[in-house]
Structures are given as C-alpha cells and as structure tokens.
Design a protein around this motif. Structure first.
Motif, PDB file in Angstrom:
ATOM      1  N   ALA A 175     149.840  35.703  57.393  1.00 24.23           N
ATOM      2  CA  ALA A 175     150.169  35.710  58.819  1.00 24.23           C
ATOM      3  C   ALA A 175     149.855  37.064  59.441  1.00 24.23           C
ATOM      4  CB  ALA A 175     151.647  35.369  59.015  1.00 24.23           C
ATOM      5  N   ALA A 176     150.178  38.149  58.725  1.00 28.45           N
ATOM      6  CA  ALA A 176     149.929  39.483  59.254  1.00 28.45           C
ATOM      7  C   ALA A 176     148.441  39.741  59.449  1.00 28.45           C
ATOM      8  CB  ALA A 176     150.534  40.539  58.319  1.00 28.45           C
ATOM      9  N   MET A 177     147.611  39.267  58.510  1.00 22.06           N
ATOM     10  CA  MET A 177     146.178  39.485  58.632  1.00 22.06           C
ATOM     11  C   MET A 177     145.563  38.612  59.725  1.00 22.06           C
ATOM     12  SD  MET A 177     145.395  41.961  56.563  1.00 22.06           S
ATOM     13  CE  MET A 177     146.884  42.591  57.385  1.00 22.06           C
ATOM     14  N   PHE A 178     146.075  37.403  59.915  1.00 26.07           N
ATOM     15  CA  PHE A 178     145.590  36.576  61.020  1.00 26.07           C
ATOM     16  C   PHE A 178     145.972  37.198  62.363  1.00 26.07           C
ATOM     17  CE2 PHE A 178     145.722  32.672  58.072  1.00 26.07           C
ATOM     18  CZ  PHE A 178     144.384  32.814  57.752  1.00 26.07           C
ATOM     19  N   LEU A 179     147.155  37.761  62.455  1.00 22.45           N
ATOM     20  CA  LEU A 179     147.540  38.471  63.679  1.00 22.45           C
ATOM     21  C   LEU A 179     146.584  39.634  63.945  1.00 22.45           C
ATOM     22  CD1 LEU A 179     151.413  38.493  63.226  1.00 22.45           C
ATOM     23  CD2 LEU A 179     150.231  37.549  65.216  1.00 22.45           C
ATOM     24  N   ARG A 180     146.266  40.375  62.894  1.00 17.32           N
ATOM     25  CA  ARG A 180     145.342  41.509  63.047  1.00 17.32           C
ATOM     26  C   ARG A 180     143.972  41.026  63.496  1.00 17.32           C
ATOM     27  NH1 ARG A 180     144.247  46.804  61.533  1.00 17.32           N
ATOM     28  NH2 ARG A 180     146.423  47.100  60.908  1.00 17.32           N
ATOM     29  N   GLN A 181     143.483  39.937  62.922  1.00 16.42           N
ATOM     30  CA  GLN A 181     142.170  39.422  63.306  1.00 16.42           C
ATOM     31  C   GLN A 181     142.150  38.916  64.745  1.00 16.42           C
ATOM     32  OE1 GLN A 181     141.561  36.681  59.913  1.00 16.42           O
ATOM     33  NE2 GLN A 181     139.765  37.904  59.408  1.00 16.42           N
ATOM     34  N   CYS A 182     143.311  38.537  65.252  1.00 12.65           N
ATOM     35  CA  CYS A 182     143.406  38.124  66.658  1.00 12.65           C
ATOM     36  C   CYS A 182     143.528  39.316  67.605  1.00 12.65           C
ATOM     37  CB  CYS A 182     144.602  37.192  66.852  1.00 12.65           C
ATOM     38  SG  CYS A 182     144.364  35.536  66.192  1.00 12.65           S
ATOM     39  N   GLY A 183     143.481  40.522  67.066  1.00  7.66           N
ATOM     40  CA  GLY A 183     143.558  41.718  67.894  1.00  7.66           C
ATOM     41  C   GLY A 183     144.962  42.158  68.218  1.00  7.66           C
ATOM     42  N   TYR A 184     145.972  41.594  67.554  1.00 11.39           N
ATOM     43  CA  TYR A 184     147.353  41.977  67.848  1.00 11.39           C
ATOM     44  C   TYR A 184     147.659  43.339  67.228  1.00 11.39           C
ATOM     45  CZ  TYR A 184     152.386  42.084  68.005  1.00 11.39           C
ATOM     46  OH  TYR A 184     153.686  42.478  68.230  1.00 11.39           O
ATOM     47  N   ASP A 185     148.159  44.244  68.044  1.00 13.49           N
ATOM     48  CA  ASP A 185     148.456  45.606  67.584  1.00 13.49           C
ATOM     49  C   ASP A 185     149.903  46.012  67.834  1.00 13.49           C
ATOM     50  OD1 ASP A 185     148.515  45.857  70.321  1.00 13.49           O
ATOM     51  OD2 ASP A 185     146.908  47.349  70.445  1.00 13.49           O
ATOM     52  N   GLY A 186     150.763  45.052  68.137  1.00 12.15           N
ATOM     53  CA  GLY A 186     152.167  45.373  68.401  1.00 12.15           C
ATOM     54  C   GLY A 186     152.514  45.402  69.868  1.00 12.15           C
ATOM     55  N   ILE A 246     158.140  36.530  63.449  1.00 10.80           N
ATOM     56  CA  ILE A 246     158.868  37.625  62.797  1.00 10.80           C
ATOM     57  C   ILE A 246     157.912  38.749  62.410  1.00 10.80           C
ATOM     58  CG2 ILE A 246     160.227  38.242  60.758  1.00 10.80           C
ATOM     59  CD1 ILE A 246     161.446  35.383  60.940  1.00 10.80           C
ATOM     60  N   GLU A 247     156.740  38.412  61.876  1.00 10.15           N
ATOM     61  CA  GLU A 247     155.755  39.447  61.549  1.00 10.15           C
ATOM     62  C   GLU A 247     155.348  40.227  62.799  1.00 10.15           C
ATOM     63  OE1 GLU A 247     154.107  40.541  58.548  1.00 10.15           O
ATOM     64  OE2 GLU A 247     155.925  39.596  57.796  1.00 10.15           O
ATOM     65  N   ALA A 248     155.081  39.514  63.892  1.00  6.85           N
ATOM     66  CA  ALA A 248     154.677  40.194  65.126  1.00  6.85           C
ATOM     67  C   ALA A 248     155.779  41.116  65.631  1.00  6.85           C
ATOM     68  CB  ALA A 248     154.328  39.154  66.191  1.00  6.85           C
ATOM     69  N   ALA A 249     157.009  40.672  65.564  1.00  2.00           N
ATOM     70  CA  ALA A 249     158.128  41.498  66.025  1.00  2.00           C
ATOM     71  C   ALA A 249     158.308  42.731  65.148  1.00  2.00           C
ATOM     72  CB  ALA A 249     159.414  40.670  66.050  1.00  2.00           C
ATOM     73  N   GLU A 250     158.146  42.571  63.836  1.00  2.00           N
ATOM     74  CA  GLU A 250     158.268  43.723  62.936  1.00  2.00           C
ATOM     75  C   GLU A 250     157.166  44.742  63.202  1.00  2.00           C
ATOM     76  OE1 GLU A 250     158.503  42.814  58.837  1.00  2.00           O
ATOM     77  OE2 GLU A 250     160.313  41.594  59.006  1.00  2.00           O
ATOM     78  N   ILE A 251     155.959  44.257  63.444  1.00  2.00           N
ATOM     79  CA  ILE A 251     154.858  45.170  63.754  1.00  2.00           C
ATOM     80  C   ILE A 251     155.168  45.955  65.021  1.00  2.00           C
ATOM     81  CG2 ILE A 251     152.423  45.277  64.446  1.00  2.00           C
ATOM     82  CD1 ILE A 251     152.007  42.779  62.634  1.00  2.00           C
ATOM     83  N   ALA A 252     155.645  45.254  66.053  1.00  2.00           N
ATOM     84  CA  ALA A 252     155.980  45.932  67.314  1.00  2.00           C
ATOM     85  C   ALA A 252     157.088  46.949  67.134  1.00  2.00           C
ATOM     86  CB  ALA A 252     156.382  44.887  68.355  1.00  2.00           C
TER      87      ALA A 252
END
Length: 409
Positions: free
Chosen positions: A175-186, A202-208
């Motif tokens: 999930a974290a790597m798919f978020l990264r590939q979508c350009g999500y940076d927090g 939850i992964e996106a919130a932790e990154i932010a």
C-alpha cells in the motif's frame, strides 16, 4: 566482517523495486541501487536499524555477512567452522539456517543447512531452532556460498498495530509503495471508497504525520552481537513526527459495517485516529470531502480475489461514474488483477504499473492524472520500472537473482 561497511539488501515485492529505491534515496541511505527483487547498498549497522525503522516499502532488510566458495559438503562444513560467527551472532540466541542452491555442486539444501547449523552450534554455542527469530539465509549459487542475516525478523508489513483485517487484505508495504507511485507525499487528502481494514488510509495518515512504520515492533537485529541498545534508543527517539492536526484528512468508506469498525480500531491503535474518518456507505453515495482535491486510491474486489467476475463490472462502472462526475481535480489510483475491470470504470488511466504478486495473483496499479470536471483528465507520466534509468547520482539498475524475495526463499 567489516562493521562499518557491508552490503545491505532491502527486499521488495517483485515489481516494486523502483519505488523502494526512491524511498531509500529519500531516507538518505548511501547510494542505493534498484535490482531485481529489491535494493542494494553499502552501509553499516546503523543503516540497517534505520532501514528497518523507517522504510515503508521493504519487506525485509538483509545484511550480507560473508561469502566463500564450497564445492562439496565436507568443504562447506570446514569453511563454515572457520567463519567468524561471533562477530554477528550471540551464543545465547537461537538461530535458524535456510539454504537455497542454484547451479552448484552442492544441491541438497537440507544437508547444507544442517552442516552450517551444526558448525554454528559447535563453534559459537548458539543453538539451532526452527522457530528462532534470527535467521541465517544462505545462497549457494555457482558454488559461491553467500551468507546473510535477516535483520528484520517478522516481515516488515507487520507494523505492530493492525490486529483486525478483512477479506483479502493488502499488505502495508504494498500500500505504501502504491501511494508513492501515485505521487502521494503526505500532503493533500486521501479517499478510499472501499477501504476494507483501512490499510491505504492508515498508511497515508502515518506518512503525513511523519510516524516511523516500525515504531511499535521489535526486530531480529536487537538479538545480534552488533546491537547497541543506547544508539538504537536514540535513533528511535529522534524527532521526525510532524504535528498532527485535529481535522481528518484521510477518509475511508465501505459498505461493510464490520470493515469500518476494524478500520477505526486499527487507526486508533496506530495513533492516527484523529486524522482519519471512516463511514459505512456504498460507492454510489461517495462525495469528495471539503477542501482542495487530493488522491482517491482503491483496491476494489476482483473475481478471483473476492467473488464472481461478472457482477463486478457494474460496481466498477458505478465507481468510475462517481469519480468522473464528482471528483474533478482529483487523481485516481486503482489496484486490480483484471485490466478489463479497470477499463470498465471508463477512467483515463495511463499504462498500468508493473505486475506485483498479491494473494496468489498478479495485480497492477492503474493511475490517472487530475480528473476534469466531466471526466476528462491528464494521463499520468508512465511509471518507471526495473529497466528504467535512475536519476543522476544513482548507480543505475541491474539484474539480480531474486532468491531473497519472501515469495521464493
């Protein structure tokens, strides 16, 4: 073994080597190179600890502790007894030995593991146990015996806070790597219309929030002779977390009330309950939250994973229509094993990402650029793959046997 500099191998799910490489660069690990099956670099034990603590995309962190040639079992036994196991292992900590053989005169993996395990016990005193947290991974290829220690223990997707999972859950590392590939940076909001147990949200919130993915668990390297408890504690306590605001920015939805209850409980245990909001509702009732556009990312059901394929076309068509008509300016990431289902959304996806093993299937990430008000949207830049060139300052991408992949070894 040189404690100041040795090869470190970050194991990735096949197909996710490039985003893991990018993450390792962002963490400041020294000169990482993407290779088949993961990322390799030269570093020391603090780099091993930092990689385990902070990397979201690695499934394991292996330390290459030595190598020697062996053409038969007697020679393997003799050289294993000469190896300085005490530089890395402790005599009071059990170990497990795992061996893979390829194109070598030594071909019996069980016999090789037995010889090495006995050498460790009789020269160092460390017992061999099938349930040991510390694992010595041995690759015998072309008669070269390469020794590694798995410094992670449990797979790194086990963050230590998710106790409840739904059907066909996605691993946090993926999930974290798919978020990264979508350009999500927090930055920016994230919506998952079919959130299951809440992994993407939850992964996106932790990154932010700047939270370390390994903050709530233990690692095998804590049982090695190279471990420095004081330095490790200082690393864990070093400030990295951002201020967590009270306003939720990460939204998960699911038609299953049980999934929503699981998601809320998992988010609370992860410490991001204040940043997240979960609601029970169908896709047809999905609307964007107030504020600027962000990312919609979803792992919808596909026939072989959840149920029959035919009824799922209507679900995907509804999802596509809702996103096209209500989510202007938002980007979309969709994970599926079925390109036909992705096409049935009628969303302007670019070429799919590399196939990634997941639950016995191969899934891929389909991405859009920002959607237009009535469905037109910029197509995303093509995803880099393992054969792509790396940025300046990176030593490029090269082939490597993937026997360290958890799917294989």
């Amino acid at each position: 073994m040189d404690r100041s500099g040795f090869e470190i191998f970050l194991v990735a799910a096949p197909g996710l080597e490039v985003p893991l490489h990018d993450e390792a660069c962002g963490l400041g690990l020294p000169a990482p190179r993407a290779v088949a099956g993961g990322v390799t670099l030269q570093g020391g034990w603090p780099d091993v600890w930092r990689a385990n603590l902070w990397l979201r995309g690695a499934t394991r962190v292996l330390a290459r502790i030595g190598a020697f040639r062996a053409f038969h079992l007697a020679q393997l036994d003799k050289r294993a007894r000469r190896f300085p196991w005490g530089e890395v292992l402790r005599p009071d900590v059990p170990v497990r030995v795992e061996v893979t053989c390829r194109r070598s005169k030594i071909y019996h993996q069980g016999a090789a593991a037995q010889r090495i395990g006995r050498a460790i016990t009789e020269t160092l005193g460390a017992p061999v146990a099938d349930d040991a947290l510390v694992r010595i991974k041995v690759r015998i290829e072309d008669d070269l015996c390469t020794l590694s220690v798995d410094t992670s223990g449990d797979s790194l997707h086990r963050r230590g806070h998710k106790q409840a999972v739904g059907k066909a859950p996605m691993r946090e590392t993926m999930a974290a790597m798919f978020l990264r590939q979508c350009g999500y940076d927090g930055s920016g909001p994230v919506v998952d219309p079919m959130c299951g147990s809440g992994t993407f949200i939850i992964e996106a919130a932790e990154i932010a929030a700047g939270l370390a993915p390994g903050r709530a668990r233990h690692f095998a390297f804590e049982q090695l002779a190279t471990f420095d408890p004081a330095a490790w504690e200082a690393m864990r306590r070093a400030p990295r977390a951002a201020a967590i605001t009270a306003a939720p920015r990460f939204f998960g939805f699911d038609r299953d009330a049980g999934a929503i209850a699981m998601s809320r409980a998992n988010a609370e245990r992860a410490g991001v309950g204040a940043l997240t909001e979960f609601r029970c509702q169908p896709v047809s009732e999905l609307f964007p939250p107030e504020g600027s556009p962000g990312l919609v990312i979803v792992n919808p059901p596909y026939g072989a994973r959840i149920g029959n394929r035919k009824p799922l076309f209507a679900l995907h068509a509804t999802l596509g229509e809702v996103l096209k008509t209500r989510f202007g300016g938002w980007r979309v990431g969709l994970v599926t094993s079925d390109a036909g289902l992705a096409r049935s959304t009628d969303l302007p996806f670019g070429p799919p990402g590399a196939p990634v093993p997941h639950g016995g299937l191969k899934v891929a990430l389909f991405r859009t650029g920002a959607l237009g008000e009535q469905g037109s949207g910029d197509r995303p830049a093509p995803a880099r793959d393992i054969a792509s060139s790396c940025p300046d300052g990176i030593n490029g991408v090269e082939g490597r046997p993937d026997t360290d992949s958890p799917e294989i070894s």
